[in-house]
Each structure stands twice: as C-alpha cells, then as structure tokens.
Design a protein around this motif. Structure first.
Motif, mmCIF file in Angstrom:
data_model
loop_
_atom_site.group_PDB
_atom_site.id
_atom_site.type_symbol
_atom_site.label_atom_id
_atom_site.label_comp_id
_atom_site.label_asym_id
_atom_site.label_seq_id
_atom_site.Cartn_x
_atom_site.Cartn_y
_atom_site.Cartn_z
ATOM 1 N N ALA A 112 0.852 -1.298 0.093
ATOM 2 C CA ALA A 112 -0.053 0.122 0.156
ATOM 3 C C ALA A 112 1.017 1.260 -0.128
ATOM 4 N N TYR A 113 1.813 1.135 0.891
ATOM 5 C CA TYR A 113 2.807 2.405 0.817
ATOM 6 C C TYR A 113 3.542 2.598 -0.421
ATOM 7 N N ALA A 114 3.689 1.537 -1.132
ATOM 8 C CA ALA A 114 4.501 1.563 -2.543
ATOM 9 C C ALA A 114 3.538 2.096 -3.635
ATOM 10 N N ASP A 115 2.300 1.606 -3.370
ATOM 11 C CA ASP A 115 1.238 2.034 -4.389
ATOM 12 C C ASP A 115 1.059 3.631 -4.312
ATOM 13 N N GLY A 116 1.150 4.088 -3.073
ATOM 14 C CA GLY A 116 0.783 5.649 -2.852
ATOM 15 C C GLY A 116 2.049 6.396 -3.403
ATOM 16 N N VAL A 117 3.397 5.889 -3.122
ATOM 17 C CA VAL A 117 4.367 6.606 -3.783
ATOM 18 C C VAL A 117 4.460 6.555 -5.272
ATOM 19 N N ARG A 118 4.099 5.632 -5.940
ATOM 20 C CA ARG A 118 3.873 5.320 -7.338
ATOM 21 C C ARG A 118 2.644 6.263 -7.716
ATOM 22 N N ASN A 119 1.464 6.082 -7.129
ATOM 23 C CA ASN A 119 0.338 7.201 -7.668
ATOM 24 C C ASN A 119 1.062 8.708 -7.485
ATOM 25 N N TYR A 120 1.721 8.846 -6.425
ATOM 26 C CA TYR A 120 1.998 10.353 -6.322
ATOM 27 C C TYR A 120 2.993 10.681 -7.618
ATOM 28 N N ALA A 121 3.796 9.922 -7.929
ATOM 29 C CA ALA A 121 4.737 10.080 -8.949
ATOM 30 C C ALA A 121 3.953 10.327 -10.305
ATOM 31 N N ALA A 122 3.043 9.308 -10.458
ATOM 32 C CA ALA A 122 2.287 9.525 -11.857
ATOM 33 C C ALA A 122 1.310 10.537 -11.713
ATOM 34 N N THR A 123 0.991 11.328 -10.690
ATOM 35 C CA THR A 123 0.208 12.525 -10.702
ATOM 36 C C THR A 123 0.710 13.833 -10.873
ATOM 37 N N HIS A 124 2.063 13.597 -10.381
ATOM 38 C CA HIS A 124 3.174 14.748 -10.251
ATOM 39 C C HIS A 124 4.385 14.595 -11.006
ATOM 40 N N PRO A 125 4.430 14.588 -12.379
ATOM 41 C CA PRO A 125 5.320 13.997 -13.089
ATOM 42 C C PRO A 125 6.468 15.081 -13.218
#
Length: 691
Positions: A112-125
């Motif tokens: 879940a933590y890894a998902d949160g980091v990846r999602n943030y990266a995807a939405t803040h390129p």
C-alpha cells in the motif's frame, strides 16, 4: 480530468480502489503535521506515503533510487558510490530470498505504501527526478531501504569502507555524537506522572532526518512520533498506552574475516579442511556525467562468510553483518507501534527484527524500562572480535544470544533511566545498573566508565532533584552546559583544552585565558563558547586517527595548542575577535531564514555545525525532532517540535515555521484525540483528490 485521474488510480493501485482512497483522510494541523486516518492499517500506509511525498518527494525518491542502485543516474559520482555499496552489501538478494518470512499484514502495508508513492509520482510528473521512465517503487525496495537504514545505525558501512580502503585494523568510531532518551517514573515526579523524552540527534536534512506524523485507523492503530522518509510506521513516539525513544548503541554488529586463499588455484579459499570456490557476481550501475549516463560494472565475490572483496595486496576479506541477514525490522516496529502494555512491547522486542539501538520506554501504567537492544551473534570467545579474525569454521557464527542476556533495567528504585549513546552499564543510579558480564567480551558494548559529556551532565542535573516537575524535566532536556569534567567516549582527557597554562604559550595566551575562565555554557550571549566549539572542531579535524588510537584516545598538549591556535586564527579572520557571542557565529539556516542558535557539540541540547563561506556555522545535526510525553491520571500530554517544519519544499508555509520555536526551545502541544485533531484541522483531504 476526473475520468483520466480515476483511470490512473485504477491502473496503479494494486490494493486500494478509487472509492477506498476517498476513505483515507490526511488532516493537516496549523503546523502542517499530517494526521492520517483510515479504516485499515494498510490504507493508513497509503496515506502516509502520499503525505511524505507531498512534503519531501525528493528524499523519498533518492532513498528508493539508492536501493535500486540507480542513484548515480541523478547524483553522479557520489550516487554511484552508494549504488555499489548497496549492491556489495547484498541486501537485495537477502530480501528476495526471505521476503515470504514477513507476515501477510506487513506485506499488504508495504504494498500500500509503494502504491501511494507510485500514484504520487504518476500524478506529479514534474517532481520526478529521473525523467522519461517514471518512478517505480516496490514493496521489496522498501524492505531493502529498511535494511540499509539499520545497517547505517549499526556502523557496518564503516567496516565496508575499512575493507574497500584497506583501513585495517578497524578505524575507531566517533561515539560522542548521538541521541538522548530519558524516562522518569511516577515515584520521582512531583505530579505523580511518568515522563518520557524522545530526543534523537540526527542530520537535520536528508535521508535520515525525522518526519513527524500521527497515524490512526479503525483497527486501533493510534500513534504519534517520528519516522524517516520511506518508513511505513512510526519509529519512535507514543500511542495511548506507551511510548519509547531510540538512541544509537555501539555493540559489535559486524565482523571482518580474512580468508586463506589457495596458493595456486585462483579464487579458492580454505574452510573446514577443504578448498571452496568464491562465487563471483558482476554488479552494474550508471554514472551521470552531464547529459550522459555511463554504465559501470564491478565484480565482487561471495563466500560462506558473506560479501567478499579482494584488496590491493591480493588478500581477500569477507564482511558478515547482522543487519544484512535480518529483514524483520519493519515487522518489529509495527508490533511496537501496536503494543498496549509492557508485556506486548517485550514480545515485540523478542522478534529481534530490529537488530540494534538502545530503547528507553515508559507507559501509562508507570513502568520505565531500558534495554540496549540488539541481535548479537554467539561468537567464539577465543578470538579478538575487535580486530579482523581468520575465516574458519570456528569463527563462522550463525546463532544469536537471547534478548534476556542484553543489558537492561526495569523500574529501578532510583526512578529514572537514560541513555546518551554512552555505556549501557550506566543507565540509572549506580546501585540499580545492569552488571557487565563476561559475555561483553564478544558482544562489544562500551564497558563501564565509557561516558560522554551528555551522560555526565545528565548525572549532574538529575542529582539535583529528589522529585521533578514537568518544567524541571524540560530544563534537563534543554540543558546547554558542559559537565564539570569534559570527557567523550573516544577522548578521555578533553578537559586538557580548558587547563593549559597561558604563560607556556604566549601567542595564544589570550585564547587560553578565555578557555580557563569559561563557565561551560553555550547560550547565545556567551562570548567564549564560539572559541571552544571551533577548537574542538579543529582538534578532531587535525587528529591522526592512527596516532590517536595508539595513544589510547589521549590528546597531547601539542594537539590542544595546535587546535586552539587554528581556532583563534579562524575567528580573527571571520570576525576580528575571539570573544564572539555564540549567536553571532552559530546559526539556524534554511532558505531565507537565518536565526541565532545556542547549544554545542555533545551538550544535552546538542548542535553540530559546519562553517559556511561567510564564516557562519550552520547547524546541520543534533537536536532535531523532540517529543516530550507525560502519562498521568488525566491522560497523556504530548509536546513536540521539529527542527525546520513539516515540509521540505521551499514554497510551503511549513518549510521554516518551526525554526523560531525550535531555536527558542519552545514546544507545540500535540494530541492523540482524533476528535480534537479534526476540530482544529486547517485542512482535511484525500489522496488524489481533485480540488
């Protein structure tokens, strides 16, 4: 826009649906501290990842790129050194081989933590450091990150450098820097409350700087404290029932072995009557040079003893270290977070997933407890483990000492326990301390008598009170005065700096007289502390480590006068005087904020500075995140402060908003009461919410 965003959420989140994300609350208080609440602990981890990325995505990325051995692609030469160090330590291989040992709950939380980091990266390129490839992070990466952090805490990386740079026998560690932890029982407080001071001395910025957060769920998780970027739980802090503080301890967590190599058969070593082949493995990384990324490879070997390296003279050394064999730190910290009483907390410690650090504990039931925690090998006492040992069947350890054999103290009659990175055999009043046993020959803890200035000053202060008030407790934690006799763990006669005869050294007689008459305080208006601080910096910078060790850690009159002479010269160059108010030299700096800052190296309110080009000394380490807790009949009182603010982003209002209260030694009230948190919230939102 909303449709595209939901597609992104659906694609990237392996566990949490778009609907579930809206159940995660990130509640920001007036200081910007994130209070994260969700139905499940896994969802809390997602929210924590999102909040950490909002506040310091750069550091989160740097850590994950390092564990992926890609840091050289953004940091150049310095980064590739880290990339190869991570690979040489073999941490990734250990995680891959042992990941299934972790519980299903922890695996879900990591994911879940890894998902949160990846999602943030995807939405803040625009915030992604490596352009073009996105930013990917896995649950396995996070565990490697934990192992790397714990390896740093155990000082194993210094052993690795000793091998690579051939600084053998092993270099001495500077043990004077570190942390404070104090617990005072209800029997020794005027109010009948139990007090806990959480006061780790870390770098003020970077990978291992403290991030304050409050985590809570419908499943009963409720804890406030400090973690590092990349951490999925609180590392030290308090829940409704208990709290604890960490300080770095200095037992022997790693060993260097010299292999006996076959005289004619290349890459074969002796073990238990036979010759075994070294297993070679080529590691690769990329070095950023301007616009280019140059691939570089290195070969290291693996023996039964661990990662193995060839030295320049053809000898082979292996490094075996506890933190490289244990992946359970994340599991143990979570169990500590969720403990509700002393028995549950001790059960968490018995996991021995966290292989190091002192722990000072207090709880609402008025227990106080100290343990110099560790996972220490059962070593053959016939060998000197402070030096390089031969690689034989007799030295290849595989089992560990039980936790009951470690130095520890529970509810001492004195009513207090403490640690400032000094010997674990001085954790309370003399009569109540743990005894040093013959096991310490192989455990490697500092023996009795190995103190530092903070431990000695604490002893002076606690002796003043039969019982303490809350304000007394604060005054001890924030004390800025050196003890009556200066002594560090690696330099027993530091007092020599203040005892020289000015008549013997005419060119620095004025400086010596100042040091002779200094009141040992490091307040802003003190006009002698700057000279002392600069002298100590010069002393450590000038010492030859090899000669210092040969002298048994003693400094000479020549060492002292050389340091004083250099300090005087530097002060005259920068300020035209050696009688300088400390606040004019030592500063608390970030962005456009530049504040006078009191304190000094190895006082209880420690500050470690680095000289800047303009002559100012910028604080870079020491006191950073501070949490003070009292447990009483009326509930829990929590006060805290962080060194800069909740955010590392310069455009945030919380980039510097805690700096002035930090400099003034003022704390902010905090709470575990979610009703109060919501009532006083400045902002409540959900990850990926479109404004």
């Amino acid at each position: 826009m909303r449709f595209c965003l939901l597609l992104t959420i659906s694609f990237l989140s392996q566990f949490l649906t778009a609907q579930e994300l809206t159940q995660i609350e990130i509640i920001r208080d007036e200081w910007g501290v994130p209070h994260i609440y969700a139905p499940t602990d896994e969802e809390v981890c997602y929210g924590l990842a999102w909040a950490q990325c909002e506040d310091d995505f750069k550091t989160v990325q740097e850590q994950m790129l390092a564990v992926q051995s890609r840091y050289g692609e953004v940091a150049g030469k310095d980064g590739i050194v880290v990339d190869f160090a991570v690979q040489f330590l073999g941490l990734r291989e250990v995680v891959e081989a042992n990941y299934d040992q972790l519980s299903p709950r922890i695996k879900r939380m990591l994911q879940a933590y890894a998902d949160g980091v990846r999602n943030y990266a995807a939405t803040h390129p625009k915030e992604v450091l490596l352009k073009g490839s996105g930013f990917k992070v896995s649950a396995h990466d996070l565990v490697v990150g934990y192992m790397l952090g714990v390896t740093q805490l155990t000082n194993t990386t210094k052993d690795l450098l000793a091998i690579l740079n051939e600084e053998l026998p092993l270099p001495n560690d500077d043990l004077s820097k570190g942390s404070n932890a104090i617990a005072i029982s209800s029997e020794k407080t005027i109010s009948g409350e139990t007090f806990l001071a959480i006061n780790s001395h870390q770098p003020m910025e970077g990978w291992y700087s403290w991030y304050e957060a409050h985590l809570g769920s419908d499943e009963g998780w409720n804890i406030l404290g400090g973690t590092f970027p990349g951490g999925i739980t609180i590392f030290h802090g308090t829940n409704e029932h208990l709290g604890w503080a960490h300080t770095v301890n200095h037992a022997d967590f790693s060993d260097i072995f010299e292999l006996e190599m076959h005289p004619t058969e290349e890459l074969n070593y002796a073990f238990d009557g036979e010759w075994l082949p070294l297993e070679g493995k080529k590691y690769k990384a990329k070095l950023k040079l301007g616009f280019l990324k140059i691939p570089i490879s290195r070969t290291i070997y693996q023996s039964k003893f661990g990662p193995t390296f060839e030295s320049k003279d053809g000898k082979y050394y292996a490094l075996r270290f506890v933190s490289g064999l244990e992946i359970g730190a994340v599991e143990q910290w979570y169990a500590m977070n969720r403990a509700t009483n002393l028995d549950e907390f001790k059960t968490a410690l018995r996991q021995q997933g966290l292989v190091c650090t002192n722990i000072v504990y207090a709880d609402a039931a008025h227990n106080i407890y100290y343990i110099s925690n560790g996972k220490l090998p059962e070593r053959n006492s016939d060998f000197d483990w402070t030096k390089v040992v031969p690689a034989t069947a007799e030295t290849l350890w595989a089992d560990y000492l039980p936790i009951d054999s470690l130095p520890q103290v529970l509810n001492p009659p004195s009513g207090y326990i403490f640690n400032t990175n000094h010997t674990p055999f001085n954790a309370t009043a003399k009569a109540d301390n743990a005894s040093e046993t013959t096991l310490n020959k192989t455990m490697g803890y500092q023996p009795k008598g190995i103190e530092n200035n903070r431990s000695q000053r604490f002893a002076e202060r606690i002796a003043q009170y039969e019982k303490l008030s809350w304000d007394d407790f604060k005054s001890i934690k924030f004390d800025r005065t050196y003890p009556q006799t200066l002594q560090t763990t690696d330099m027993q006669n530091l007092e020599l700096l203040l005892q020289l005869d000015p008549n013997d050294h005419p060119d620095i007689a004025d400086a010596i007289r100042l040091l002779n008459t200094w009141n040992r305080k490091t307040e802003l208006d003190n006009t002698m502390a700057a000279l002392f601080i600069q002298t100590v910096a010069q002393l450590y910078g000038n010492l030859s480590e090899a000669n210092h060790l040969k002298r048994g850690g003693k400094i000479t009159t020549e060492d002292a006068t050389t340091a004083i002479r250099a300090a005087k010269k530097q002060l005259l160059k920068d300020y035209d005087t050696i009688e300088l108010p400390l606040g004019e030299m030592q500063k608390h700096i970030r962005g456009d904020t530049d504040l006078p800052l009191a304190g000094g190296p190895d006082v209880l309110a420690s500050i470690y500075g680095q000289r800047q080009k303009n002559g100012e000394w910028k604080a870079v380490a020491g006191d950073c995140y501070i949490q003070l807790v009292s447990y009483g009949a009326a509930g829990i009182k929590i006060e805290s402060i962080n060194v800069y603010g909740a955010s590392a982003k310069p455009d945030s209002p919380h980039f510097t908003d805690q700096m002035q209260p930090f400099a003034d030694q003022k704390l902010k009230p905090m709470t575990l009461d979610w009703g109060k948190v919501r009532a006083n919230a400045v902002k409540i939102y959900h990850p990926l919410k479109v404004d």
